[in-house]
Design an enzyme around this catalytic site. Structure first.
Site, PDB file in Angstrom:
ATOM      1  N   LYS A  40       7.094   0.859   3.240  1.00  0.00           N
ATOM      2  CA  LYS A  40       6.310  -0.363   3.001  1.00  0.00           C
ATOM      3  C   LYS A  40       6.729  -0.987   1.681  1.00  0.00           C
ATOM      4  O   LYS A  40       7.195  -0.296   0.758  1.00  0.00           O
ATOM      5  CB  LYS A  40       4.805  -0.093   3.013  1.00  0.00           C
ATOM      6  CG  LYS A  40       4.259   0.781   1.867  1.00  0.00           C
ATOM      7  CD  LYS A  40       3.870   0.028   0.599  1.00  0.00           C
ATOM      8  CE  LYS A  40       3.470   0.993  -0.516  1.00  0.00           C
ATOM      9  NZ  LYS A  40       3.691   0.541  -1.862  1.00  0.00           N
ATOM     10  N   ASP A  65      -2.309   4.709   0.802  1.00  0.00           N
ATOM     11  CA  ASP A  65      -1.349   3.936   1.601  1.00  0.00           C
ATOM     12  C   ASP A  65      -1.210   4.470   3.025  1.00  0.00           C
ATOM     13  O   ASP A  65      -0.510   3.863   3.850  1.00  0.00           O
ATOM     14  CB  ASP A  65       0.049   4.005   0.960  1.00  0.00           C
ATOM     15  CG  ASP A  65       0.127   3.257  -0.361  1.00  0.00           C
ATOM     16  OD1 ASP A  65      -0.704   2.360  -0.589  1.00  0.00           O
ATOM     17  OD2 ASP A  65       1.028   3.574  -1.161  1.00  0.00           O
TER      18      ASP A  65
HETATM   19  O1  C5P Z   1      -4.087   7.451  -3.040  1.00  0.00           O
HETATM   20  P1  C5P Z   1      -2.834   8.010  -3.643  1.00  0.00           P
HETATM   21  O2  C5P Z   1      -2.819   9.509  -3.651  1.00  0.00           O
HETATM   22  O3  C5P Z   1      -1.595   7.412  -3.084  1.00  0.00           O
HETATM   23  O4  C5P Z   1      -2.868   7.566  -5.177  1.00  0.00           O
HETATM   24  C1  C5P Z   1      -2.031   8.146  -6.129  1.00  0.00           C
HETATM   25  C2  C5P Z   1      -2.534   7.782  -7.511  1.00  0.00           C
HETATM   26  O5  C5P Z   1      -2.296   6.403  -7.765  1.00  0.00           O
HETATM   27  C3  C5P Z   1      -4.019   7.966  -7.730  1.00  0.00           C
HETATM   28  O6  C5P Z   1      -4.312   9.264  -8.142  1.00  0.00           O
HETATM   29  C4  C5P Z   1      -4.309   6.956  -8.824  1.00  0.00           C
HETATM   30  O7  C5P Z   1      -3.922   7.448 -10.082  1.00  0.00           O
HETATM   31  C5  C5P Z   1      -3.372   5.827  -8.484  1.00  0.00           C
HETATM   32  N1  C5P Z   1      -4.008   4.784  -7.646  1.00  0.00           N
HETATM   33  C6  C5P Z   1      -4.946   3.953  -8.233  1.00  0.00           C
HETATM   34  N2  C5P Z   1      -5.535   2.987  -7.468  1.00  0.00           N
HETATM   35  C7  C5P Z   1      -5.218   2.826  -6.179  1.00  0.00           C
HETATM   36  C8  C5P Z   1      -4.249   3.663  -5.572  1.00  0.00           C
HETATM   37  C9  C5P Z   1      -3.663   4.633  -6.348  1.00  0.00           C
HETATM   38  O8  C5P Z   1      -5.254   4.076  -9.420  1.00  0.00           O
HETATM   39  N3  C5P Z   1      -5.796   1.858  -5.472  1.00  0.00           N
END
Ligand code: C5P
Length: 302
Positions: A18, A145
């Site tokens: 993506k 995601d």
């Molecule tokens: O959800 P995911 O594990 O992909 O997110 C990885 C990190 O990216 C989270 O721990 C956070 O630090 C950051 N993040 C965020 N806000 C989001 C998505 C991700 O701060 N909307």
């Protein structure tokens, strides 16, 4: 009597990368995430995820052809298999094989795509019959995601990215994708943004981008590409600015850091123009690798 030979059943899925055509980031939330208003767009760079049945009691195994990808329970695909086993009320006896075409730690959701691919593949392998909506709910438990990676296409993401609304997008878009040596950590890029920008308004989706997508206007889309994570990604990896500039100088309609980076994406007028841009960016020597992709695309069973 001939010996019975049991062929392990396997399911293979092709999972797209993506990019975020538009990514607006709000202030940090109490749970550490950030509210987003983003337009996700799935492009034709693929990981192939193969899930094969293993003998009862043998648990999960994971193998990836790319070095640096964890092959244990820290990999989101492994966690997807565990979550599907809970959902199905059975043991997670599967082998997961990941064939990487998506840059690792590049801001293109490669890990989330493998996670979503494992959800889709196990749903087939075990004949669970879960609908896309349920798979997307399970995906949201695993990563922001992942629901989009289950769906593909072009969609608006809100919340931390996991709440999806379809977007009316016409036409096909041709992209050039420049990878960089070394990845960028997503939490680190978000933290850098917070440090650079102590206050932030609530994120609002870009109407200019929505309108360009509705009218299949690549030029307008190129001008409207935007990413709040670009400034912090450039602060952490200043050399990316040269890559973005080289793409614009070579005639790209727009240039953008993909998600939290460090991969950079460039919008081309059409397929031929993408080839010209790819050649120019390769010749610049600024990127680790330069490839092409088109979107929108969707996950597919192979
Ligand atoms: O959800 P995911 O594990 O992909 O997110 C990885 C990190 O990216 C989270 O721990 C956070 O630090 C950051 N993040 C965020 N806000 C989001 C998505 C991700 O701060 N909307």
């Amino acid at each position: 009597m001939t010996a019975m030979h049991v062929v392990p059943r396997k399911v293979q899925v092709r999972m797209p990368a993506k990019i975020n055509i538009s990514l607006k980031v709000g202030p940090p939330r109490a749970d550490g995430f950030h509210d987003l208003a983003t337009i996700f767009h799935a492009v034709s760079l693929y990981d192939i995820v193969t899930v094969t049945e293993r003998p009862a009691g043998s648990g999960i195994s994971l193998a990836c052809d790319s070095p640096g990808v964890p092959e244990d329970a820290t990999n989101l695909a492994w966690r997807a298999a565990e979550r599907m086993a809970v959902e199905a009320g059975r043991a997670p006896d599967v082998a997961i094989a990941i064939d990487k075409g998506i840059p690792t730690a590049g801001g293109m959701a490669g890990g989330s795509a493998d996670c979503a691919g494992t959800l889709l593949a196990i749903n087939e392998l075990w004949q669970l019959g879960l609908g896309r909506d349920r798979l997307m709910e399970l995906g949201a438990e695993l990563g922001s995601d992942v629901p989009f990676c289950v769906a593909g296409g072009t969609a608006l993401g809100t919340g931390r990215g996991e709440l999806l609304t379809p977007v009316l997008a016409r036409g096909e878009y041709h992209w050039v994708i420049a990878t960089a040596d070394g990845g960028l950590s997503t939490p680190r890029v978000f933290a850098q943004l917070d440090a650079m920008r102590p206050t932030a308004p609530a994120p609002v989706v870009s109407e200019v981008v929505m309108s360009a997508l509705r009218s299949a206007d690549a030029r307008a889309l190129g001008r409207a590409l935007e990413n709040d994570l670009q400034a912090p990604a450039l602060a952490l990896k200043p050399a990316l600015k040269h890559t973005l500039d080289a793409g614009i100088e070579a005639g790209a309609l727009g240039a953008l850091v993909s998600g939290s980076g460090p991969t950079c994406v460039f919008l081309a007028r059409d397929r031929e123009h993408a080839l010209d841009l790819q050649i120019a960016l390769t010749a610049s020597g600024l990127a680790a690798d330069v490839t092409r992709a088109y979107g929108p695309v969707r996950p597919a069973f192979v």
